[in-house]
Write an enzyme that holds these catalytic residues in place. Sequence first.
Site, PDB file in Angstrom:
ATOM      1  N   ASP A 104     -28.933  44.806   7.136  1.00  0.00           N
ATOM      2  CA  ASP A 104     -28.951  43.105   6.680  1.00  0.00           C
ATOM      3  C   ASP A 104     -26.726  42.417   5.524  1.00  0.00           C
ATOM      4  O   ASP A 104     -26.153  43.784   6.362  1.00  0.00           O
ATOM      5  CB  ASP A 104     -29.626  43.370   5.098  1.00  0.00           C
ATOM      6  CG  ASP A 104     -30.768  43.134   5.018  1.00  0.00           C
ATOM      7  OD1 ASP A 104     -31.235  43.029   6.263  1.00  0.00           O
ATOM      8  OD2 ASP A 104     -31.314  44.293   4.454  1.00  0.00           O
TER       9      ASP A 104
HETATM   10  N1  URA Z   1     -33.865  48.619   6.151  1.00  0.00           N
HETATM   11  C1  URA Z   1     -33.060  47.507   5.127  1.00  0.00           C
HETATM   12  O1  URA Z   1     -33.968  47.114   3.821  1.00  0.00           O
HETATM   13  N2  URA Z   1     -32.194  46.456   5.617  1.00  0.00           N
HETATM   14  C2  URA Z   1     -30.705  47.338   6.539  1.00  0.00           C
HETATM   15  O2  URA Z   1     -30.203  46.534   6.894  1.00  0.00           O
HETATM   16  C3  URA Z   1     -31.849  48.448   7.268  1.00  0.00           C
HETATM   17  C4  URA Z   1     -32.296  49.508   6.712  1.00  0.00           C
END
Ligand code: URA
Length: 238
Positions: A104
């Site tokens: 993310d």
């Molecule tokens: N899980 C999440 O919620 N975000 C990420 O970036 C990776 C795994």
Amino acid sequence: MERLDKIVSIGAGASRSDARKLILRGKVQVNGGLVRDIAFKVDPNKDEICLSGEKIFYKKHIYLIMNKPKGVLTATEDKKKQTVIDLIPAELFRKDLFPVGRLDKDTTGMLIITNDGDFAHQLLSPNKKVPKKYLVQLDGEVKPEIVEKFREGLTLADGTVLLSATLEILSDTTTAIVTITEGKYHQIKRMFGLFDLGVNELKRISFAGLNLPESLSEGEVRELTVNELECINNAKKT
Ligand code: URA
């Protein structure tokens, strides 16, 4: 075997049309002989290809490791926002690079970037169960009962059934290390969301058995070493 214009383009960091011009102008030699045929077939691992007398080095595949900073998109391009590809220094940049999986925008940590589609496909394949380890800072206390629930396999709010995950609660009880072997959308955040816990900070500290090197600071990118690549390749064999 590969076309000479492709090898000159990649090896010299030139566009395909500039590479063709260089070949047509007689600037390129293959094994000591002048070649003006842009479609001439070469074996980049065996043939010596020189541009204006200088040997060019060509690697078909390149494997990079990045410590992704916050605020950067895991994408190859975006009209407005900075992407992880924008952070790659010119000497490592290739047009065909892409990130293996995604983090993310607000997640930091280890990201592999490559131009090897098969390699990426295997690492992302659900049946390879490649481990991904995250350091998670939560907005509340993680209760020990949750550990067993993670181990049994959670069911997300939308009904998605998850594989068993490992949860280790650290001594301050609002920080934990989670290991998952799949990669559903916002998976870690949604897993803790089931227990009314919000994720304040998320950092991937290990991927495919390789730990994020401490020496790699946020935003930094470098090629994987032979040993690191071997470690990752072993993880996707199992
Ligand atoms: N899980 C999440 O919620 N975000 C990420 O970036 C990776 C795994």
